[in-house]
Design a protein around this motif. Structure first.
Motif, PDB file in Angstrom:
ATOM      1  N   THR A 120       0.767  -1.106  -0.030  1.00  0.00           N
ATOM      2  CA  THR A 120      -0.120  -0.052  -0.118  1.00  0.00           C
ATOM      3  C   THR A 120       0.821   1.350  -0.010  1.00  0.00           C
ATOM      4  N   ASP A 121       1.780   1.202   0.990  1.00  0.00           N
ATOM      5  CA  ASP A 121       2.732   2.615   0.908  1.00  0.00           C
ATOM      6  C   ASP A 121       3.506   2.721  -0.213  1.00  0.00           C
ATOM      7  N   HIS A 122       3.671   1.558  -0.880  1.00  0.00           N
ATOM      8  CA  HIS A 122       4.469   1.716  -2.324  1.00  0.00           C
ATOM      9  C   HIS A 122       3.717   2.511  -3.431  1.00  0.00           C
ATOM     10  N   LEU A 123       2.372   1.859  -3.350  1.00  0.00           N
ATOM     11  CA  LEU A 123       1.406   2.601  -4.270  1.00  0.00           C
ATOM     12  C   LEU A 123       1.166   4.110  -3.819  1.00  0.00           C
ATOM     13  N   GLU A 124       0.989   4.581  -2.858  1.00  0.00           N
ATOM     14  CA  GLU A 124       0.763   5.756  -2.301  1.00  0.00           C
ATOM     15  C   GLU A 124       2.073   6.492  -2.950  1.00  0.00           C
ATOM     16  N   ASP A 125       3.148   6.130  -2.684  1.00  0.00           N
ATOM     17  CA  ASP A 125       4.524   6.933  -2.984  1.00  0.00           C
ATOM     18  C   ASP A 125       4.530   6.936  -4.594  1.00  0.00           C
ATOM     19  N   PHE A 126       4.186   6.039  -5.364  1.00  0.00           N
ATOM     20  CA  PHE A 126       4.116   6.077  -6.678  1.00  0.00           C
ATOM     21  C   PHE A 126       3.226   6.919  -7.316  1.00  0.00           C
ATOM     22  N   ALA A 163      11.477  -6.904  -3.039  1.00  0.00           N
ATOM     23  CA  ALA A 163      13.012  -7.117  -2.962  1.00  0.00           C
ATOM     24  C   ALA A 163      13.174  -8.395  -3.878  1.00  0.00           C
ATOM     25  N   SER A 164      12.255  -9.373  -3.712  1.00  0.00           N
ATOM     26  CA  SER A 164      12.605 -10.801  -4.272  1.00  0.00           C
ATOM     27  C   SER A 164      12.015 -11.069  -5.802  1.00  0.00           C
ATOM     28  N   VAL A 165      11.283  -9.956  -6.208  1.00  0.00           N
ATOM     29  CA  VAL A 165      10.670  -9.901  -7.435  1.00  0.00           C
ATOM     30  C   VAL A 165      11.722 -10.235  -8.680  1.00  0.00           C
ATOM     31  N   ARG A 166      11.352 -10.771  -9.524  1.00  0.00           N
ATOM     32  CA  ARG A 166      12.139 -11.241 -10.935  1.00  0.00           C
ATOM     33  C   ARG A 166      11.139 -10.612 -12.021  1.00  0.00           C
ATOM     34  N   ARG A 203      14.385   3.341  -8.223  1.00  0.00           N
ATOM     35  CA  ARG A 203      15.196   4.562  -7.751  1.00  0.00           C
ATOM     36  C   ARG A 203      15.042   4.498  -6.073  1.00  0.00           C
ATOM     37  N   ARG A 204      13.965   3.929  -5.735  1.00  0.00           N
ATOM     38  CA  ARG A 204      13.715   3.990  -4.155  1.00  0.00           C
ATOM     39  C   ARG A 204      14.256   2.783  -3.576  1.00  0.00           C
ATOM     40  N   GLY A 205      14.952   1.801  -4.659  1.00  0.00           N
ATOM     41  CA  GLY A 205      15.696   0.696  -3.968  1.00  0.00           C
ATOM     42  C   GLY A 205      14.857  -0.352  -3.408  1.00  0.00           C
ATOM     43  N   TRP A 206      13.625  -0.505  -3.872  1.00  0.00           N
ATOM     44  CA  TRP A 206      12.869  -1.323  -3.532  1.00  0.00           C
ATOM     45  C   TRP A 206      12.937  -2.704  -4.103  1.00  0.00           C
ATOM     46  N   LYS A 208      15.438  -5.080  -7.408  1.00  0.00           N
ATOM     47  CA  LYS A 208      16.608  -5.322  -8.269  1.00  0.00           C
ATOM     48  C   LYS A 208      16.831  -4.176  -9.502  1.00  0.00           C
ATOM     49  N   CYS A 209      17.718  -3.905  -9.879  1.00  0.00           N
ATOM     50  CA  CYS A 209      17.861  -2.982 -10.991  1.00  0.00           C
ATOM     51  C   CYS A 209      17.470  -3.860 -12.272  1.00  0.00           C
ATOM     52  N   GLY A 210      17.135  -3.166 -13.340  1.00  0.00           N
ATOM     53  CA  GLY A 210      16.904  -3.829 -14.457  1.00  0.00           C
ATOM     54  C   GLY A 210      15.577  -4.261 -14.879  1.00  0.00           C
ATOM     55  N   ILE A 211      14.559  -4.365 -13.945  1.00  0.00           N
ATOM     56  CA  ILE A 211      13.323  -4.979 -14.290  1.00  0.00           C
ATOM     57  C   ILE A 211      12.703  -4.279 -15.383  1.00  0.00           C
TER      58      ILE A 211
END
Length: 415
Positions: A120-126, A163-166, A203-206, A208-211
């Motif tokens: 929820t917090d991620h979506l609100e920040d987005f 963090a574990s999303v691919r 950018r927020r570090g939530w 991995k990079c490159g997704i």
């Protein structure tokens, strides 16, 4: 009050002898003071007896929302064998509507608060980032946020955090939606929204990079976006076929005229206020959904007459200042979903068959007609509220030769 609602003695006695008489009368009086019709009050009165029966209410106790839904489901099943019921789904819906409104009025409807998902917090920040830093319109923000929410809701059963999303998870989600629910265009738009979300997440570090850079959208073909709406002759037949002086007919005529003549979006019509109309100058103001800002339009004669007739003869007296309001209490603005249903119903009633039956089909018809009248893409884009000519260019696919025809266009000649 029951004496004025019920005529048959046995029905009157049944209602008087049923439990919670004072509580039922208080709710009926509340509805009556807000302009609910006698027929609607009688229907509510009868339905409250079924609510009492299925919820086993001896006193007006606290009732959970889930209990109401379960009782409504049982009521719907009972009505399957009832030949007088229009449909068990409609009856179930009405049971739930009456039960929730009565219990809410009495302060007895309880709902268990649902736990906030981890994202929820991620979506609100987005959403804040899209609004404050990207400057996207509220409509675009809601659209991107909704698509990201669909993905994250699906993802919650697989991963406890971003963090574990691919990248494979995103691909799996888009393939699943494309094979079961969405067409290729919808999947493409969803891929764009997720690409934007994961750029922000990186950018927020939530995560991995490159997704974000790896998210691929399906190929869209050149003619895939061709407008799929009625012809202008069919639009004229649609407007001419709205007969009668009932409130629903007058409102429908005014709404469909705005869609067809000006090519307005459903949200733009839904947001129209009484104060947006300058009758002395014969203009009205529209707040655009996508590009934002307000634009004034000349008020075409037939459209102005349709709106005036609706206001003076059909629009309920209410404190709500939106132009188009619901016909039944409580009066509130007509939402975009209701505008879609109204347009779809009227198109089908007129025997007009097209893949897209909502307000956007009339917007397509308007743009295509203007193109055939010889207007430039710039002029059409100004009318439709497009931010760039690229948005308007889709209508050139219909008949590119029409772009070479230059003709004076009179808005009053559309009907």
């Amino acid at each position: 009050m029951l004496d004025t609602l019920l005529e048959l003695p046995f029905a009157l006695n049944r209602h008087r002898d049923a439990p919670l008489l004072e509580e039922r009368l208080a709710f009926l009086k509340y509805l009556q003071e807000r302009g609910t019709s006698r027929v609607a009050l009688r229907n509510v009165s009868g339905q409250m007896l079924h609510v009492i029966d299925l919820l086993k209410l001896k006193t007006l106790r606290d009732v959970e929302l889930g209990e109401v839904k379960e009782a409504a489901r049982r009521w719907g099943e009972q009505q399957r064998a009832n030949a007088k019921a229009r449909s068990y789904v409609r009856t179930q819906s009405y049971f739930e509507y009456v039960a929730k409104n009565w219990l809410r009025f009495a302060g007895r409807l309880k709902s268990t608060p649902t736990p906030r998902p981890w994202f929820t917090d991620h979506l609100e920040d987005f959403a804040r980032w899209m609004t404050e830093e990207q400057g996207l319109s509220p409509l675009s923000v809601r659209s991107h946020q909704w698509k990201a929410s669909r993905f994250l809701t699906w993802l919650a059963g697989k991963h406890p955090s971003l963090a574990s999303v691919r990248l494979q998870d995103v691909d799996e989600f888009l393939i699943l939606q494309g094979s079961t629910r969405w067409n290729r265009t919808s999947v493409t738009v969803a891929a764009q929204a997720l690409r934007s979300f994961f750029r922000h997440a990186e950018r927020r570090g939530w995560c991995k990079c490159g997704i974000a850079e790896g998210i691929a959208a399906p190929r869209r073909y050149v003619h895939e976006g061709l407008p799929e709406g009625p012809t202008w002759t069919e639009v004229q037949r649609l407007l001419a076929g709205i007969q009668g002086k009932s409130a629903s007919a007058l409102r429908a005529r005014a709404i469909l005229s705005l869609f067809a003549i000006y090519g307005l979006r459903s949200g733009e019509v839904s947001r129209l206020l009484l104060s947006d109309f300058d009758w002395s100058a014969e203009t009205f103001a529209v707040t655009h959904s996508k590009r934002g800002g307000t634009q004034r339009y000349p008020l075409q004669n037939e459209v102005g007459e349709a709106i005036l007739e609706y206001i003076t003869k059909a629009r309920p007296r209410t404190d709500c200042r939106h132009l188009f309001v619901t016909l039944h209490m409580p009066h509130r603005r007509v939402e975009t979903s209701s505008l879609w249903r109204l347009t779809s119903h009227r198109l089908k009633a007129a025997g007009i068959l097209c893949r897209r039956n909502g307000p956007h089909s009339l917007r397509h018809a308007c743009a295509t007609h203007l193109l055939q009248e010889g207007l430039s893409l710039k002029e059409i884009g100004d009318l439709l509220g497009h931010r760039s000519a690229m948005s308007t260019g889709i209508y050139a696919k219909v008949d590119i030769t029409m772009l070479r025809r230059v003709a004076d266009f009179d808005l009053g000649g559309l009907l």
